[in-house]
Design a protein around this motif. Sequence first.
Motif, short mmCIF file in Angstrom:
data_model
loop_
_atom_site.label_atom_id
_atom_site.label_comp_id
_atom_site.label_asym_id
_atom_site.label_seq_id
_atom_site.Cartn_x
_atom_site.Cartn_y
_atom_site.Cartn_z
N ALA A 39 69.97 45.92 60.76
CA ALA A 39 69.81 44.84 61.73
C ALA A 39 70.59 45.12 63.00
O ALA A 39 71.72 45.61 62.94
CB ALA A 39 70.28 43.52 61.11
N ILE A 40 69.98 44.79 64.12
CA ILE A 40 70.63 44.90 65.43
C ILE A 40 70.59 43.52 66.06
O ILE A 40 69.52 42.92 66.20
CB ILE A 40 69.89 45.88 66.35
CG1 ILE A 40 69.89 47.29 65.75
CG2 ILE A 40 70.53 45.89 67.74
CD1 ILE A 40 69.06 48.28 66.54
N GLN A 41 71.75 43.02 66.44
CA GLN A 41 71.79 41.74 67.16
C GLN A 41 71.89 42.02 68.65
O GLN A 41 72.74 42.79 69.10
CB GLN A 41 72.97 40.88 66.72
CG GLN A 41 72.93 39.51 67.37
CD GLN A 41 74.08 38.62 66.97
OE1 GLN A 41 75.15 39.08 66.60
NE2 GLN A 41 73.85 37.31 67.05
N VAL A 42 71.00 41.39 69.39
CA VAL A 42 71.00 41.49 70.85
C VAL A 42 71.75 40.29 71.40
O VAL A 42 71.51 39.16 70.99
CB VAL A 42 69.56 41.53 71.40
CG1 VAL A 42 69.57 41.72 72.91
CG2 VAL A 42 68.76 42.65 70.73
N LYS A 43 72.64 40.55 72.34
CA LYS A 43 73.46 39.48 72.91
C LYS A 43 72.70 38.71 73.99
O LYS A 43 73.09 38.68 75.15
CB LYS A 43 74.76 40.06 73.49
CG LYS A 43 75.69 40.65 72.46
CD LYS A 43 76.95 41.16 73.15
CE LYS A 43 77.93 41.74 72.16
NZ LYS A 43 79.16 42.17 72.84
N THR A 44 71.59 38.13 73.59
CA THR A 44 70.77 37.30 74.49
C THR A 44 70.31 36.09 73.69
O THR A 44 70.52 36.02 72.48
CB THR A 44 69.54 38.08 75.00
OG1 THR A 44 68.75 38.48 73.87
CG2 THR A 44 69.92 39.30 75.80
N GLY A 45 69.66 35.16 74.34
CA GLY A 45 69.04 34.03 73.65
C GLY A 45 70.00 33.24 72.78
O GLY A 45 70.93 32.61 73.27
N LYS A 46 69.80 33.30 71.46
CA LYS A 46 70.59 32.50 70.52
C LYS A 46 71.96 33.10 70.20
O LYS A 46 72.76 32.48 69.52
CB LYS A 46 69.82 32.31 69.22
CG LYS A 46 68.59 31.46 69.38
CD LYS A 46 67.92 31.25 68.04
CE LYS A 46 66.69 30.40 68.16
NZ LYS A 46 66.06 30.18 66.85
N TYR A 47 72.22 34.32 70.67
CA TYR A 47 73.54 34.93 70.43
C TYR A 47 74.65 34.03 70.94
O TYR A 47 74.53 33.42 72.01
CB TYR A 47 73.63 36.30 71.12
CG TYR A 47 75.05 36.80 71.21
CD1 TYR A 47 75.64 37.43 70.13
CD2 TYR A 47 75.80 36.61 72.36
CE1 TYR A 47 76.96 37.86 70.20
CE2 TYR A 47 77.11 37.04 72.44
CZ TYR A 47 77.68 37.67 71.35
OH TYR A 47 78.99 38.09 71.42
N ILE A 86 69.34 38.31 61.71
CA ILE A 86 70.28 39.25 61.09
C ILE A 86 70.45 38.94 59.61
O ILE A 86 70.39 39.84 58.76
CB ILE A 86 71.64 39.23 61.82
CG1 ILE A 86 71.46 39.47 63.33
CG2 ILE A 86 72.59 40.24 61.20
CD1 ILE A 86 70.60 40.65 63.73
N GLY A 87 70.66 37.67 59.28
CA GLY A 87 70.79 37.29 57.87
C GLY A 87 69.55 37.62 57.06
O GLY A 87 69.64 38.10 55.94
N GLY A 88 68.38 37.36 57.64
CA GLY A 88 67.13 37.68 56.96
C GLY A 88 66.98 39.16 56.70
O GLY A 88 66.56 39.59 55.63
N ALA A 89 67.33 39.96 57.69
CA ALA A 89 67.25 41.41 57.53
C ALA A 89 68.20 41.90 56.45
O ALA A 89 67.82 42.65 55.55
CB ALA A 89 67.57 42.10 58.86
N LYS A 90 69.45 41.47 56.53
CA LYS A 90 70.46 41.93 55.57
C LYS A 90 70.14 41.47 54.15
O LYS A 90 70.39 42.19 53.20
CB LYS A 90 71.86 41.48 56.00
CG LYS A 90 72.29 41.99 57.38
CD LYS A 90 72.08 43.46 57.60
CE LYS A 90 73.11 44.30 56.88
NZ LYS A 90 72.92 45.75 57.06
#
Length: 92
Positions: A59-67, A49-53
């Motif tokens: 940016a879309i954050q998916v609530k999986t993995g590292k979330y 997300i930070g890289g995209a912004k």
Amino acid sequence: MSEVKLNRGAIDLGIVTHNIDKMIAFYSDSLGFKKNEIMMIGDDIISDIGGAKSNDIKAIQVKTGKYQPKDEVENIIQPDYRINSIADLLFI
């Protein structure tokens, strides 16, 4: 690691990369996408997300993995959208 999926007409493109700057350059310079046609989908609030912004793309954050739930309350960069799973992309 970041994964990007784009749709341009009937063509779906996906790339997995460890360097978001190179990924964005590939899509914009090599394939001719404008930044407003690129969207990052990832689970890591800092790298995805930070890289995209920081590169002025949505940016879309998916609530999986590292979330982590604290991603939503801390004073850090925030995504344009946050979804529970990739399946939720259909509703954006």
